[in-house]
Design a protein around this motif. Structure first.
Motif, PDB file in Angstrom:
ATOM      1  N   GLN A 170       0.863  -1.173   0.000  1.00  0.00           N
ATOM      2  CA  GLN A 170       0.000   0.000   0.000  1.00  0.00           C
ATOM      3  C   GLN A 170       0.905   1.231   0.000  1.00  0.00           C
ATOM      4  O   GLN A 170       1.942   1.230   0.686  1.00  0.00           O
ATOM      5  N   TYR A 214       0.674   3.978   1.550  1.00  0.00           N
ATOM      6  CA  TYR A 214       0.826   4.473   2.923  1.00  0.00           C
ATOM      7  C   TYR A 214       1.940   3.727   3.657  1.00  0.00           C
ATOM      8  O   TYR A 214       2.702   4.315   4.427  1.00  0.00           O
ATOM      9  N   VAL A 215       2.051   2.435   3.402  1.00  0.00           N
ATOM     10  CA  VAL A 215       3.026   1.593   4.101  1.00  0.00           C
ATOM     11  C   VAL A 215       4.398   1.695   3.445  1.00  0.00           C
ATOM     12  O   VAL A 215       5.417   1.868   4.119  1.00  0.00           O
ATOM     13  N   ARG A 266       6.219   4.934   4.159  1.00  0.00           N
ATOM     14  CA  ARG A 266       6.888   4.963   5.455  1.00  0.00           C
ATOM     15  C   ARG A 266       8.183   4.163   5.441  1.00  0.00           C
ATOM     16  O   ARG A 266       9.189   4.583   6.013  1.00  0.00           O
ATOM     17  N   TYR A 320      -5.957   2.847  -5.340  1.00  0.00           N
ATOM     18  CA  TYR A 320      -5.545   3.128  -3.963  1.00  0.00           C
ATOM     19  C   TYR A 320      -6.300   4.318  -3.385  1.00  0.00           C
ATOM     20  O   TYR A 320      -6.541   5.300  -4.087  1.00  0.00           O
ATOM     21  N   ASN A 321      -6.641   4.205  -2.122  1.00  0.00           N
ATOM     22  CA  ASN A 321      -7.200   5.322  -1.373  1.00  0.00           C
ATOM     23  C   ASN A 321      -6.342   5.567  -0.144  1.00  0.00           C
ATOM     24  O   ASN A 321      -5.897   4.618   0.502  1.00  0.00           O
ATOM     25  N   VAL A 322      -6.138   6.827   0.139  1.00  0.00           N
ATOM     26  CA  VAL A 322      -5.397   7.200   1.344  1.00  0.00           C
ATOM     27  C   VAL A 322      -6.130   8.367   1.986  1.00  0.00           C
ATOM     28  O   VAL A 322      -6.516   9.319   1.300  1.00  0.00           O
ATOM     29  N   ASP A 323      -6.311   8.294   3.285  1.00  0.00           N
ATOM     30  CA  ASP A 323      -6.876   9.416   4.029  1.00  0.00           C
ATOM     31  C   ASP A 323      -6.110   9.468   5.345  1.00  0.00           C
ATOM     32  O   ASP A 323      -6.554   8.933   6.357  1.00  0.00           O
ATOM     33  N   ALA A 324      -4.935  10.091   5.310  1.00  0.00           N
ATOM     34  CA  ALA A 324      -4.027  10.021   6.467  1.00  0.00           C
ATOM     35  C   ALA A 324      -2.902  11.033   6.302  1.00  0.00           C
ATOM     36  O   ALA A 324      -2.586  11.446   5.194  1.00  0.00           O
ATOM     37  N   LEU A 342       3.328   9.302   8.066  1.00  0.00           N
ATOM     38  CA  LEU A 342       3.723   9.043   9.450  1.00  0.00           C
ATOM     39  C   LEU A 342       5.129   9.548   9.791  1.00  0.00           C
ATOM     40  O   LEU A 342       5.486   9.611  10.974  1.00  0.00           O
ATOM     41  N   ASP A 402       5.034  -0.791  17.508  1.00  0.00           N
ATOM     42  CA  ASP A 402       4.753  -0.040  16.284  1.00  0.00           C
ATOM     43  C   ASP A 402       3.262   0.271  16.219  1.00  0.00           C
ATOM     44  O   ASP A 402       2.439  -0.495  16.703  1.00  0.00           O
ATOM     45  N   VAL A 403       2.942   1.408  15.661  1.00  0.00           N
ATOM     46  CA  VAL A 403       1.575   1.659  15.199  1.00  0.00           C
ATOM     47  C   VAL A 403       1.695   2.231  13.794  1.00  0.00           C
ATOM     48  O   VAL A 403       2.633   2.957  13.492  1.00  0.00           O
ATOM     49  N   LEU A 404       0.724   1.864  12.985  1.00  0.00           N
ATOM     50  CA  LEU A 404       0.764   2.362  11.613  1.00  0.00           C
ATOM     51  C   LEU A 404      -0.293   3.452  11.423  1.00  0.00           C
ATOM     52  O   LEU A 404      -0.854   3.626  10.350  1.00  0.00           O
ATOM     53  N   GLY A 405      -0.544   4.173  12.503  1.00  0.00           N
ATOM     54  CA  GLY A 405      -1.514   5.259  12.426  1.00  0.00           C
ATOM     55  C   GLY A 405      -1.170   6.304  13.468  1.00  0.00           C
ATOM     56  O   GLY A 405      -0.143   6.208  14.144  1.00  0.00           O
ATOM     57  N   VAL A 406      -2.036   7.302  13.573  1.00  0.00           N
ATOM     58  CA  VAL A 406      -1.825   8.348  14.574  1.00  0.00           C
ATOM     59  C   VAL A 406      -2.936   8.302  15.608  1.00  0.00           C
ATOM     60  O   VAL A 406      -4.014   7.757  15.365  1.00  0.00           O
ATOM     61  N   ASP A 463      -5.679   9.852  17.028  1.00  0.00           N
ATOM     62  CA  ASP A 463      -6.580  10.956  16.715  1.00  0.00           C
ATOM     63  C   ASP A 463      -7.967  10.792  17.331  1.00  0.00           C
ATOM     64  O   ASP A 463      -8.923  11.422  16.892  1.00  0.00           O
ATOM     65  N   PRO A 498      -5.360  14.525  15.038  1.00  0.00           N
ATOM     66  CA  PRO A 498      -4.028  14.152  15.529  1.00  0.00           C
ATOM     67  C   PRO A 498      -3.263  15.329  16.131  1.00  0.00           C
ATOM     68  O   PRO A 498      -2.091  15.199  16.448  1.00  0.00           O
ATOM     69  N   ASN A 505      -1.778  -4.831   7.359  1.00  0.00           N
ATOM     70  CA  ASN A 505      -1.174  -4.202   6.194  1.00  0.00           C
ATOM     71  C   ASN A 505      -0.179  -5.104   5.486  1.00  0.00           C
ATOM     72  O   ASN A 505       0.717  -4.627   4.806  1.00  0.00           O
ATOM     73  N   SER A 537      -7.223   5.105  12.359  1.00  0.00           N
ATOM     74  CA  SER A 537      -6.421   5.959  11.481  1.00  0.00           C
ATOM     75  C   SER A 537      -5.496   5.126  10.597  1.00  0.00           C
ATOM     76  O   SER A 537      -5.160   5.530   9.485  1.00  0.00           O
ATOM     77  N   ALA A 538      -5.073   3.968  11.085  1.00  0.00           N
ATOM     78  CA  ALA A 538      -4.233   3.093  10.276  1.00  0.00           C
ATOM     79  C   ALA A 538      -5.034   2.539   9.094  1.00  0.00           C
ATOM     80  O   ALA A 538      -4.559   2.509   7.962  1.00  0.00           O
ATOM     81  N   LYS A 552      -7.557   3.880   7.690  1.00  0.00           N
ATOM     82  CA  LYS A 552      -7.817   4.969   6.736  1.00  0.00           C
ATOM     83  C   LYS A 552      -6.617   5.239   5.840  1.00  0.00           C
ATOM     84  O   LYS A 552      -6.765   5.644   4.688  1.00  0.00           O
ATOM     85  N   GLY A 553      -5.433   5.044   6.367  1.00  0.00           N
ATOM     86  CA  GLY A 553      -4.238   5.212   5.556  1.00  0.00           C
ATOM     87  C   GLY A 553      -4.183   4.215   4.415  1.00  0.00           C
ATOM     88  O   GLY A 553      -3.547   4.454   3.402  1.00  0.00           O
ATOM     89  N   MET A 554      -4.883   3.096   4.632  1.00  0.00           N
ATOM     90  CA  MET A 554      -4.870   2.068   3.603  1.00  0.00           C
ATOM     91  C   MET A 554      -6.193   1.968   2.861  1.00  0.00           C
ATOM     92  O   MET A 554      -6.522   0.945   2.275  1.00  0.00           O
ATOM     93  N   GLY A 555      -6.947   3.073   2.910  1.00  0.00           N
ATOM     94  CA  GLY A 555      -8.103   3.163   2.038  1.00  0.00           C
ATOM     95  C   GLY A 555      -9.364   2.514   2.560  1.00  0.00           C
ATOM     96  O   GLY A 555     -10.340   2.374   1.833  1.00  0.00           O
TER      97      GLY A 555
END
Lengths: 453, 453
Positions: free
Chosen positions: A111, A113-114, A117, A206-210, A213, B58-62, B64, B70, B109, B141-142, B144-147
């Motif tokens: 993805q 997003y991944v 990072r 692909y969609n991203v809403d973030a 990081l 690890d976290v793959l998001g924020v 929020d 966030p 992910n 939030s993670a 969402k980063g991946m759609g």
């Protein structure tokens, strides 16, 4: 004054890489790909040779077009087993200061997003020495590993890549302002939230809403490598790539591609010098021409024909297991094979090729030239290739690891330096600085610049 | 004879990790998380201290949930920015010989085919020192980063994890026989194809139809970490985990969990000693009790209350921004908050808690105890906790990086060694050998053993 020639070293986290069977050579150490010491040792050697970058190939599948099974590839150790290349970088970065890293990662299994990072992390850890070789994949076996019956069609993979790149550019270039991390001890602020922007990408794939990081890394977008040779691939490379990896059997064939690629880049507002082009080659060097030829002959005794044909079947989609080694090409060839064969051999040549010839040609040299000889002879050949083809440098594969590379560094580089065709010290700065003399960010002429915060 | 206490060090590829605001402390160096030297230096320090493992969260998001944005997390540097942890391993492995690595990677992910290769690669490079902390994610939030609009529901995430683990076990344990790589120079065979098996997995979430790309690594399946505390999470841990990371404010609370987890593991045929349990703790050590208390008071001046509440909001799902710092808990609490608060504080205590108290409690110590004092006092507290709770050791977080860790290694470990509660040399072998006294493969009582070739 002639340009300095750029040198990338080509490798893969596997045994034998481009030379199936040569793992059996008594001096080959590619079997030790599993050991960290192999990679830290290689990185030190390359930095000693002032090499620009280590280019790491990758496939996330096996070569099973040959005979419809992975058996031939397994037996020969032809790019299987194959470990992840990205995980090697931090160890090599820790023992070097200047060497760049161009790591292959296929879009199909990540993805944005991944992956964004991962790349930002490595750009931080390497202090701006990270490059990404963008590939769309070419093996159905990779798709099957991820639960799909087959990969997308060729042009659709580039549609997917376009979408991926847009999302990745937004994350790298458009989410954090340069000065977002303020470290304000008085006001107790680490990051100023007003300087971090949420990326909203809604694409076909692909969609991203973030927010991205990672805080801004030295280069933001890593140096972008690409190797698209098809019409659609070339268009993608002209739009996105900063370094292009090209395969071609003669300087003339490569020159045609180079010219077309630079024109296509200019047509969309980039400069011809915004792209560095690396021609794949294998250099077999020794003190004398005769010693180099003898070395190559020795290497050829270890070639695994079946393993090489398994690689070629994967690259071309043609199942070479249907032919015998002594079959002459003109008797067996189809149009598809003709096209494929042109990728391996000089079309100028009028000799009759057998399947065995093709395998031997492929096993040492792959889809690029083999330069054999004394340091002076090699330097002549490299200079001529660069001058005739218009490439900026080479992507050097090995026949025997690491001997092919250490030979090059020990005897050919000093000769190129004497001729003023190779640097005598690294330039300062990030990988992008070193390759283009400016940086660390992508130039404003690159399409990614449109996504800047 | 009392058991030796196991020690993992807890960190994350970010600033401040569990202690929002303490990046401002003059001696804190966690801001240098972007530099490779920080990690190679840490690895050397931990190996000097004979530490069992470096556990990377690890976290793959924020975060929020707090205020629905966030902003608070960004301002405080509360686990954002956050870089990828897996990419740190090879550099740290290159400078150590024994230290184990437990790296968090969320299922959400990754494809099993891809993650299995990453882990096998690192198990090769570390020569069998790789562990994977299996997490299902907890931040929308993670997703969402991946759609995706949001993550799967809690229990569905564990269904997904079960499916993922089955596919991964098949790849690690069931695709290559131990002796598949034959290196037969006479017969020119690298891998015997008859000893490599295609994995066919057809699950609700994942499909795989491929051979594993890596030859057998020392441990095959990496050492499996998990931290499931819910009913469903505990079931997953009892079935899969070899190391469990537990949070609890008192030894009694932890003891209940430990007992239930070991019983659940035994119920499915595993041994109680097949699982090593690590209790999260923070140790503030100094030469004397008074000096340690003064050190903690100094640290507390740097706490970022809002940042800490942002983390807590993410962990619990409660938006703490709706309350003022001086609000007393009994006035604001809901049932959900009561449950959440119980995770942070000793339920035995009858003091009145304000939101501020909760934040301060969380900022140093998180969801575990804080042991403060002289080496002898700390050793007493650690011994008592282990003996009362039944855990095997600790997962130590820092307040100030790396001071919290170097203090522990320099003064507490020698005290534990004097008491016979800490090893005086590393045991030989892989990470699994070191933790369980046997290996390198998973024991036959582990469910993954059913998938062996």
């Amino acid at each position: 004054m002639p340009h300095e020639i750029l040198i990338n070293i080509f490798n893969m986290n596997t045994v034998g890489h481009q030379s199936p069977g040569l793992w059996k050579h008594p001096r080959d150490r590619s079997r030790a790909y599993r050991d960290l010491e192999t990679w830290t040792g290689l990185a030190r050697t390359l930095e000693r040779g002032l090499v620009d970058g280590l280019f790491l190939a990758d496939v996330l599948g096996v070569y099973d077009v040959y005979g419809g099974t992975p058996e031939a590839a397994l037996r020969a150790g032809a790019q299987v087993p194959v470990n992840d290349p990205m995980l090697l970088v931090s160890a090599m970065a820790a023992v070097t200061e200047h060497l760049g890293f161009g790591v292959t990662c296929s879009l199909g299994n990540e993805q944005p997003y991944v992956l964004a990072r991962r790349m930002s992390t490595l750009d931080h850890l390497t202090k701006g020495r990270m490059g990404w070789n963008v590939v769309t994949g070419y093996l159905d076996s990779a798709a099957k590993g991820m639960g799909q019956p087959q990969q997308l069609g060729h042009d659709r993979r580039y549609d997917q890549a376009d979408d991926f790149m847009q999302a990745a550019y937004k994350l790298w270039e458009g989410s954090w302002q340069d000065d977002a991390v303020v470290l304000d001890l008085e006001r107790r602020i680490f990051t100023d939230p007003g300087k971090v922007r949420r990326v909203r990408h809604s694409g076909e794939f692909y969609n991203v809403d973030a927010i991205h990081l990672c805080e801004p890394s030295p280069q933001r977008t890593p140096v972008l490598y690409q190797a698209g040779a098809s019409g659609r691939g070339k268009k993608f490379a002209a739009s996105n790539a900063e370094c292009v990896f090209v395969n071609g059997p003669t300087a003339r064939v490569v020159a045609t591609y180079v010219k077309a690629l630079r024109e296509e880049a200019q047509a969309i507002g980039r400069s011809a010098s915004d792209i560095r082009i690396f021609s794949m080659a294998t250099v077999i060097a020794a003190e004398t021409d005769a010693a180099a030829k003898a070395k190559l002959e020795d290497y050829r005794r270890y070639i695994d024909h079946e393993g090489t044909l398994a690689l070629m079947s994967g690259w071309t989609g043609i199942d070479f297991s249907k032919y015998r080694l002594d079959d002459v090409l003109e008797h067996v060839q189809t149009e598809a094979m003709r096209t494929a064969i042109d990728n391996f051999t000089s079309s100028a040549s009028d000799r009759k090729w057998t399947i065995r010839d093709i395998a031997e040609f492929g096993a040492i040299g792959g889809r690029g030239p083999v330069f054999v000889g004394s340091p002076a002879s090699i330097a002549d050949q490299l200079e001529r290739w660069v001058d005739e083809s218009g490439v900026d440098g080479f992507n050097l594969a090995y026949a025997v690891f690491p001997e092919t590379f250490t030979d090059f560094i020990d005897v050919v580089i000093p000769e190129l330096q004497r001729r003023g065709r190779y640097k005598t010290a690294y330039a300062p700065g990030t990988m992008r600085h070193k390759l283009f003399g400016k940086g660390p960010r992508l130039p404003s002429s690159h399409p990614a610049a449109a996504y800047r915060f």
